[in-house]
Design an enzyme around this catalytic site. Sequence first.
Site, PDB file in Angstrom:
ATOM      1  N   GLY A  50       0.824  -1.207   0.000  1.00  0.00           N
ATOM      2  CA  GLY A  50       0.000   0.000   0.000  1.00  0.00           C
ATOM      3  C   GLY A  50       0.855   1.253   0.000  1.00  0.00           C
ATOM      4  CB  CYS A  51       4.237   2.054   0.901  1.00  0.00           C
ATOM      5  SG  CYS A  51       3.683   2.008   2.603  1.00  0.00           S
TER       6      CYS A  51
END
Length: 139
Positions: A50-51
């Site tokens: 998610g980064c």
Amino acid sequence: MSLPPSARQALEAFQQCPGWEQRARLLLQWGERLAPLTEVERCEANRVHGCESRVWLTAECRDGCWQFRAFSDARLLRGLLAVLLARVEGLGAAELSALDLADWFERLGLARQLSPSRSNGLNAVLQRMRQLAAEHSED
């Protein structure tokens, strides 16, 4: 919720910065304080998804208090991780779940400079911390 000593230190330091340029410099300095993770720790199991940048997170619970270590290839993100780690140091699972990340970065004077993708990435790190704490409490 009272602040851990390292979070109070971060808050005092960032509130003394008159503008974004000084805060950005301070952020980079905080990022340099992060102890790098070993090759073994930088494995897929510790990777935060998610980064946009690669971020790894390790966790250890001692006497109900969480100690996290994190690292990223991106310098500015390392600084953001450092102030996030300062905020969550020693918290229990319930305190972690109640943490308002947006409020923390607002208090540091960093909220306006967080791009949506960076903000989403930091939220992903916090979600992973919460997930690790929840998994541990089920043991």
